[in-house]
Design an enzyme around this catalytic site. Structure first.
Site, PDB file in Angstrom:
ATOM      1  N   SER A 113       9.630  -9.950  -6.139  1.00  0.00           N
ATOM      2  CA  SER A 113       9.328 -11.200  -6.867  1.00  0.00           C
ATOM      3  C   SER A 113       9.907 -11.125  -8.271  1.00  0.00           C
ATOM      4  O   SER A 113       9.170 -10.998  -9.255  1.00  0.00           O
ATOM      5  CB  SER A 113       7.812 -11.414  -6.944  1.00  0.00           C
ATOM      6  OG  SER A 113       7.249 -11.508  -5.676  1.00  0.00           O
ATOM      7  N   GLY A 115      10.883 -13.027 -10.465  1.00  0.00           N
ATOM      8  CA  GLY A 115      10.494 -13.986 -11.495  1.00  0.00           C
ATOM      9  C   GLY A 115       9.385 -13.472 -12.396  1.00  0.00           C
ATOM     10  O   GLY A 115       9.247 -13.914 -13.531  1.00  0.00           O
ATOM     11  N   GLU A 140      -7.762   6.891   1.124  1.00  0.00           N
ATOM     12  CA  GLU A 140      -9.186   6.748   1.477  1.00  0.00           C
ATOM     13  C   GLU A 140      -9.649   5.299   1.539  1.00  0.00           C
ATOM     14  O   GLU A 140     -10.632   4.989   2.205  1.00  0.00           O
ATOM     15  CB  GLU A 140     -10.055   7.543   0.505  1.00  0.00           C
ATOM     16  CG  GLU A 140      -9.981   7.031  -0.932  1.00  0.00           C
ATOM     17  CD  GLU A 140     -10.743   7.891  -1.921  1.00  0.00           C
ATOM     18  OE1 GLU A 140     -11.244   7.332  -2.908  1.00  0.00           O
ATOM     19  OE2 GLU A 140     -10.821   9.110  -1.709  1.00  0.00           O
TER      20      GLU A 140
END
Length: 181
Positions: A113, A115, A140
């Site tokens: 992403s 941007g 975990e």
């Protein structure tokens, strides 16, 4: 100066978490005006397109809190400090699936992403899987179910939006273009 470069003149860390850091950068734009950029800093991740001897794609189903639903994805995980992408890819393959391999082929890297985030995913391929006698313990707080899908099953899950993330969609496209069964 790089084309369209924005010069940072101030940085503020808003949040530092276990996985991401949120920064707000004050920048000077190419035209001399100023603006603010909200940025997510991420250590990077890996993902593995893993095919069994039977030509099935190894995937895991897990709950994704941001989407509030379970999703089916190729094995993946974040890089640890100082860890190479290839070492991380093998570790994630083993932890999430119980498979290992002697051969990982680097396919590409891509920004998820750009941007607002600097996360980069390093994508690997293997079709030479071997079952581990004992699977290493995973994270975990991570609960996954192993699945092995034919291309047709994976495409159906994509239509149903059970497969709905970019790295797994990329994996399906790669698989089709590579001509695998």
């Amino acid at each position: 100066m790089k084309k369209f470069e924005e010069k940072t003149y101030e940085k503020e860390t808003i949040y530092q978490g276990k996985i991401v850091r949120l920064e707000v950068d004050s920048v000077t734009l190419p035209d001399g005006n100023t603006s603010k950029r909200e940025l997510i800093k991420h250590p990077g991740a890996v993902a593995v397109i893993a095919l069994t001897d039977e030509g099935k794609l190894v995937v895991v189903e897990q709950y994704r809190k941001p989407m509030e639903k379970s999703m089916v994805e190729i094995p993946a995980g974040k890089l640890e400090p100082g860890e190479s992408p290839e070492v991380c890819a093998l570790r994630e393959l083993e932890e999430e699936t119980g498979y290992t391999t002697q051969k990982l082929e680097k396919i590409t890297s891509f920004y998820t992403s750009p941007g607002f985030a600097d996360e980069i995913v390093h994508l690997y391929f293997t079709d030479q899987l071997h079952r581990l006698e004992e699977s290493p313990a995973g994270d975990e707080d991570e609960f996954v179910e192993l699945m092995e899908l034919s291309l047709e099953e994976a495409e159906e899950m994509e239509k149903e939006e059970r497969i709905h993330d970019a790295k797994t969609a990329y994996a399906l496209l790669f698989w089709k273009l590579r001509g695998q069964k």
